[in-house]
Design a protein around this motif. Structure first.
Motif, short mmCIF file in Angstrom:
data_model
loop_
_atom_site.label_atom_id
_atom_site.label_comp_id
_atom_site.label_asym_id
_atom_site.label_seq_id
_atom_site.Cartn_x
_atom_site.Cartn_y
_atom_site.Cartn_z
N ALA A 35 0.73 -1.22 -0.10
CA ALA A 35 0.03 -0.20 0.07
C ALA A 35 0.64 1.18 0.04
CB ALA A 35 -1.05 0.07 1.08
N TRP A 36 0.04 2.47 -0.20
CA TRP A 36 0.67 3.56 -0.11
C TRP A 36 0.12 4.31 1.04
CZ3 TRP A 36 4.66 5.70 -3.05
CH2 TRP A 36 5.10 5.15 -4.13
N TYR A 37 0.93 5.06 1.60
CA TYR A 37 0.61 5.90 2.84
C TYR A 37 0.94 7.22 2.73
CZ TYR A 37 0.45 0.87 4.83
OH TYR A 37 0.05 -0.44 4.92
N ARG A 38 0.75 8.15 3.59
CA ARG A 38 1.03 9.27 3.57
C ARG A 38 1.13 9.98 4.80
NH1 ARG A 38 -3.35 12.41 -0.05
NH2 ARG A 38 -5.24 12.42 1.54
N GLN A 39 1.90 10.99 4.95
CA GLN A 39 2.00 11.80 6.29
C GLN A 39 2.30 13.15 6.09
OE1 GLN A 39 4.53 10.50 9.33
NE2 GLN A 39 3.26 11.30 11.01
N GLY A 40 1.26 14.04 6.24
CA GLY A 40 1.24 15.41 6.17
C GLY A 40 2.02 16.05 7.48
N GLN A 41 2.32 17.13 7.20
CA GLN A 41 2.76 17.95 8.46
C GLN A 41 1.79 18.09 9.53
OE1 GLN A 41 4.88 21.61 7.53
NE2 GLN A 41 6.05 21.74 9.37
N GLY A 42 1.83 17.49 10.82
CA GLY A 42 1.18 17.57 11.84
C GLY A 42 0.16 16.50 12.05
N ASN A 43 0.25 15.62 10.84
CA ASN A 43 -0.91 14.67 10.73
C ASN A 43 -0.39 13.28 10.95
OD1 ASN A 43 -2.73 16.57 9.92
ND2 ASN A 43 -2.15 16.49 7.94
N GLN A 44 -1.33 12.44 11.45
CA GLN A 44 -0.71 10.92 11.24
C GLN A 44 -0.53 10.38 10.41
OE1 GLN A 44 -3.81 8.81 14.06
NE2 GLN A 44 -2.54 9.35 15.71
N ARG A 45 0.15 9.22 10.13
CA ARG A 45 0.24 8.59 8.65
C ARG A 45 -0.92 7.99 8.51
NH1 ARG A 45 5.88 5.59 8.58
NH2 ARG A 45 6.49 7.56 8.74
N GLU A 46 -1.28 7.94 7.34
CA GLU A 46 -2.56 7.41 6.75
C GLU A 46 -2.52 6.29 5.56
OE1 GLU A 46 -5.60 10.17 5.71
OE2 GLU A 46 -4.33 11.18 4.41
N TYR A 94 4.89 7.15 1.21
CA TYR A 94 5.40 6.03 1.39
C TYR A 94 4.68 4.73 1.06
CZ TYR A 94 7.34 8.99 5.45
OH TYR A 94 7.80 9.91 6.19
N CYS A 95 5.60 3.69 0.69
CA CYS A 95 4.84 2.55 0.49
C CYS A 95 5.40 1.46 1.54
CB CYS A 95 5.40 1.98 -0.99
SG CYS A 95 7.00 1.70 -1.39
N ASN A 96 4.57 0.65 1.70
CA ASN A 96 4.98 -0.39 2.47
C ASN A 96 4.02 -1.72 2.50
OD1 ASN A 96 5.66 -1.79 5.22
ND2 ASN A 96 5.98 0.01 6.32
N THR A 97 4.19 -2.75 3.22
CA THR A 97 3.41 -3.85 3.10
C THR A 97 1.84 -3.32 3.72
OG1 THR A 97 4.01 -4.72 5.06
CG2 THR A 97 5.11 -5.58 3.34
N TYR A 98 0.93 -4.21 3.52
CA TYR A 98 -0.35 -3.89 3.91
C TYR A 98 -0.83 -5.06 4.78
CZ TYR A 98 -5.37 -2.48 4.45
OH TYR A 98 -6.60 -2.39 4.90
N PRO A 99 -1.00 -5.03 6.20
CA PRO A 99 -0.62 -4.06 6.90
C PRO A 99 0.66 -3.64 6.82
CG PRO A 99 -2.02 -5.70 8.09
CD PRO A 99 -1.59 -6.36 6.52
#
Length: 115
Positions: A35-46, A94-99
């Protein structure tokens, strides 16, 4: 040992497009959801978009209809096509496994959407 490498980020204006790439080791690519994840400034990674173990595509509501995930099995690469980008899409992707697996977080690639 680097197993996931993201690329393709950049600075774009609202409404423009980008395509991100995630090159994965064969073991990860074949054995797990990705999966692709993202983290914006001040936010949790989603989680943004991904494939589960059954290769079912999953999207966050905020990107449905704008982002498309795809994969090239020959290249062990997962792509994220992002269209109609909005300022709120600005984040490190970011990419990572899912979960996700903690040990596999890489450097990510910065996407900035700004006029």
């Amino acid at each position: 040992q680097v197993q996931l490498v993201e690329s393709g980020g950049g600075l774009v204006q609202p409404g423009e497009s980008l395509r991100l790439s995630c090159a994965a080791s064969g073991t990860i690519f074949r054995g797990f959801g990705i999966a692709w994840y993202r983290q914006g400034q001040g936010n949790q990674r989603e989680m943004v978009a991904g494939y589960d173990n059954a290769l079912t595509m999953i999207y966050a509501d905020s990107v449905k209809g704008r982002f498309t995930i795809s994969r090239d099995n020959a290249r062990s690469t997962v792509y994220l096509q992002m269209n109609n980008l909005k300022p709120e899409d600005t984040a490190v992707y970011y990419c990572n496994t899912y979960p996700a697996r903690a040990a596999l977080w890489g450097q990510g690639t910065q996407v900035t959407v700004s006029s």
